[in-house]
Design an enzyme around this catalytic site. Structure first.
Site, PDB file in Angstrom:
ATOM      1  CD  GLN A  80     -19.442 -75.863 -74.798  1.00  0.00           C
ATOM      2  OE1 GLN A  80     -20.608 -75.904 -74.413  1.00  0.00           O
ATOM      3  NE2 GLN A  80     -19.092 -75.227 -75.910  1.00  0.00           N
ATOM      4  CB  SER A  81     -19.488 -74.012 -67.201  1.00  0.00           C
ATOM      5  OG  SER A  81     -20.315 -73.905 -66.065  1.00  0.00           O
ATOM      6  CG  ASN A  82     -24.281 -77.965 -68.570  1.00  0.00           C
ATOM      7  OD1 ASN A  82     -24.559 -77.728 -69.733  1.00  0.00           O
ATOM      8  ND2 ASN A  82     -23.787 -79.131 -68.183  1.00  0.00           N
TER       9      ASN A  82
END
Length: 341
Positions: A80-82
């Protein structure tokens, strides 16, 4: 004055991002605020890819990639890396092919986490995503893929998690100068600039930028949300000095120049805490502003704790740096659904 014109840069956001007072939140806190004045710098409102702090880093990273003639960019991160989401969006805007190596670093396999939020947007922005187990060496996998693409004649630029290379950290050295200019224009001297610390690059860039223009790097303080406090301190110092070497060769920061609080991380990266839930709800319901559950939510919980504990003097002004990450909220709906409303 920072001399950043010598570094290749690709414009991705309108500067300066606004600084706003948190008047409604302050009224809600009332006496618990202890006379502290709270402000927020809105690095979450940039127009590409849903906004967020990684765009400042990507301006320099993609600028370097373009200067090297790259046609493909590769980076790494958690599922879920921004940063991965914004790399995909910025690459689409700039015309690069993009590949992401994402690890399952958080112990969740429900569809909301594995297919919603940032992960959904990675695909929508056209990135090629490689999912890896949580214990995989994503950097080695990314480098191997880059070598394979180069063998096919592609020109590839690879950068680390969070975009937190020395080149990427220049984005927050520039932000430090921007904050100082805004502070002067507003007539407000901030006692602290506060931010979440994940891959350490945002704090490192701020500290390097402050020191490079002759200001106390301890003006910046971060709350560790990924690593333990000791590891975060070591990483931030190393990256700050690597960035400072680009700005002022020979200048060196010491460990005393890096201020980090590790008390609000909870049981691990991406694991919800009660403080985070309170902070997210409070900001949403008083200001209509969204904190993310992994980074800014935990960092703002730390700021609330410090204010309520009397760690600032009445009249002090503190600036919270909103780093974005709102798409991650949709992957964490369950963290709020069953908690006290």
């Amino acid at each position: 004055m920072l001399d950043l014109d010598r570094f290749p840069r690709l414009a991705l956001l309108d500067r300066p991002t606004p600084i706003q007072p948190l008047d409604r939140l302050s009224a809600h806190l009332g006496a618990a605020l202890n006379g502290v004045r709270m402000f927020v710098k809105r690095d979450d409102v940039a127009g590409i890819g849903g906004g967020g702090n990684k765009l400042r880093k990507l301006e320099f990273l993609l600028g370097a990639a373009r200067a090297e003639g790259a046609d493909t960019v590769i980076t790494v991160g958690a599922l879920q890396s921004n940063h991965a989401r914004l790399t995909a969006a910025a690459a689409a805007r700039a015309g690069f092919a993009c590949e992401l190596f994402l690890t399952r670093s958080v112990p969740r396999d429900d569809p909301a986490y594995t297919g919603n939020g940032n992960r959904f947007l990675d695909d929508l922005f056209g990135a090629r995503v490689h999912e890896l187990p949580g214990d995989a060496d994503s950097w080695a996998a990314a480098e191997a893929r880059a070598d394979a693409l180069r063998a096919e004649g592609r020109r590839v630029y690879v950068f680390p998690s969070g975009g937190s290379s020395p080149v990427g950290c220049l984005g927050y050295a520039a932000c430090a100068a921007e904050i100082l200019a805004q502070s002067t224009a507003m007539g407000v001297a901030f006692a602290r600039v506060l931010v979440a610390n994940g891959s350490a690059g945002t704090h490192a860039g701020l500290a390097a930028g402050l020191f490079a223009v002759g200001r106390d790097p301890r003006l910046a303080k971060s709350y560790a949300v990924l690593a333990t406090q000791a590891h975060a301190e070591a990483e931030t110092l190393a990256k700050a000095n690597a960035t400072l070497a680009l700005l002022r060769p020979g200048a060196v920061l010491s460990s005393a120049d890096i201020v980090i609080d590790g008390g609000h991380r909870g049981s691990g990266y991406g694991i919800p805490t009660d403080g985070m839930r309170e902070a997210v709800r409070m900001m949403a319901r008083s200001e209509g502003v969204l904190l993310d559950p992994v980074y800014s939510g935990k960092a703002f919980a730390g700021l609330l704790y410090d204010v309520r504990s009397g760690r600032y003097r009445p009249g002090d002004a503190v600036l919270f740096l909103m780093t974005g990450g709102v798409p991650g909220l949709f992957a964490y709906a369950s963290a709020f659904a069953n908690a006290e409303r």
